[in-house]
Design an enzyme around this catalytic site. Sequence first.
Site, PDB file in Angstrom:
ATOM      1  N   SER A 186      52.143  -2.576 -12.393  1.00 51.94           N
ATOM      2  CA  SER A 186      51.755  -2.358 -13.780  1.00 51.94           C
ATOM      3  C   SER A 186      51.850  -3.694 -14.539  1.00 51.94           C
ATOM      4  O   SER A 186      51.222  -4.665 -14.138  1.00 51.94           O
ATOM      5  CB  SER A 186      52.632  -1.260 -14.392  1.00 51.94           C
ATOM      6  N   ASP A 228      45.850   7.351 -10.852  1.00 49.63           N
ATOM      7  CA  ASP A 228      46.495   6.307 -11.647  1.00 49.63           C
ATOM      8  C   ASP A 228      45.854   6.171 -13.027  1.00 49.63           C
ATOM      9  O   ASP A 228      44.703   6.565 -13.247  1.00 49.63           O
ATOM     10  CB  ASP A 228      46.382   4.976 -10.889  1.00 49.63           C
ATOM     11  N   HIS A 279      50.465   6.429 -11.226  1.00 52.92           N
ATOM     12  CA  HIS A 279      50.925   5.085 -11.584  1.00 52.92           C
ATOM     13  C   HIS A 279      52.220   4.707 -10.863  1.00 52.92           C
ATOM     14  O   HIS A 279      52.444   3.533 -10.583  1.00 52.92           O
ATOM     15  CB  HIS A 279      51.116   5.011 -13.096  1.00 52.92           C
TER      16      HIS A 279
END
Length: 349
Positions: free
Chosen positions: A152, A296, A323
């Site tokens: 991320s 995601d 995610h």
Amino acid sequence: MKNILFFSIAFILFLGCKEATNSSKAKVIENCTYWDFTDRDDQFTGGIKMIPIETPKGTFNVWTKRIGNNPTMKVLLLHGGPGFSHELFESFDGYLPQENIEYYYYDQLGSYYSDQPNDLSLWDLDRFVEEVEQVRVALGLHKDNFYLYGQSWGGILCMQYALKYQDNIKGLIISNMVASIADYMKYSDEVLAPQLPPEVLEEIMIYENKEDYQNKRYLDLIVEHYYSKHILRIPMEQWPNSINRSFAHVNYDVYVTMQGPSEFGVKGDATLKDWDVKDQLHKITVPTLTIGAEYDTMDPKHMEWISTEVQNGRYLHCPNGSHLSQYDDQEHFFPGLIKFIIDVDSGAF
């Protein structure tokens, strides 16, 4: 009679030991070495090391913790957020040690276990790049052993680091992050948002348009309809303690400064709002793994595309993941991650 039985059993065990393969013996020896802290400078703290970081606003300390020993496979984990913590990665303990992969938990400056200076000017991408470089040097990581993993926001950080310092890297892992915030927002607006029930999206956008981001109703809608489908596909009441701790420990000063106040994209005056390195990816020459997940918040097709833009890439798809696919698709996530690290180490990549 008892003595005869005892010696018979002992003899069978002896034969079993004699017949053990060389590889299994080596595995035992490796595992013994892997957990050995003897003469390490972090033995007293069980692998924890506070590393001083020089910044334009003075010297601060960041928290790291080493797991294992391996001279050629050492992975530094860059967590997401910004402003979350290493706790997002605690599932790695269930998979990397048995492969004898050494790895480092690390709370970036401002995160829970590290110093948290009250100065918004420190929450700057280029400064974080220099922080990672100082951590690398302090931990003794170099081009013959250093794997950099970023998830991320950590994926943004590891891409930016590689564009400046890739000569120090043995392998790069970009997990659950695209190379453009504009592309992330486009995917969120045009693909993910329409998947919400129309009445839910309409209500969320009322709060978004009013910038009422702290409204409890807004947060409840995001958690129930967005997080549970695209952040971690596990019922919230079953979320692992490690995830709950990381969410509880988030530093919102760092998060809002860089990500913005919205839970539905990068908005407001967020410093990362215009970040885009798509046209620079071709400069990355080190072996690179990109990890995408079917559900995601980031477009998995974009993640696959990154693997073709860098000069030496591989893509790992997590068909059941979101995610945080290190939790909701471990079946695909960890075998693919481990294979990449070992393949690069052995020269088979």
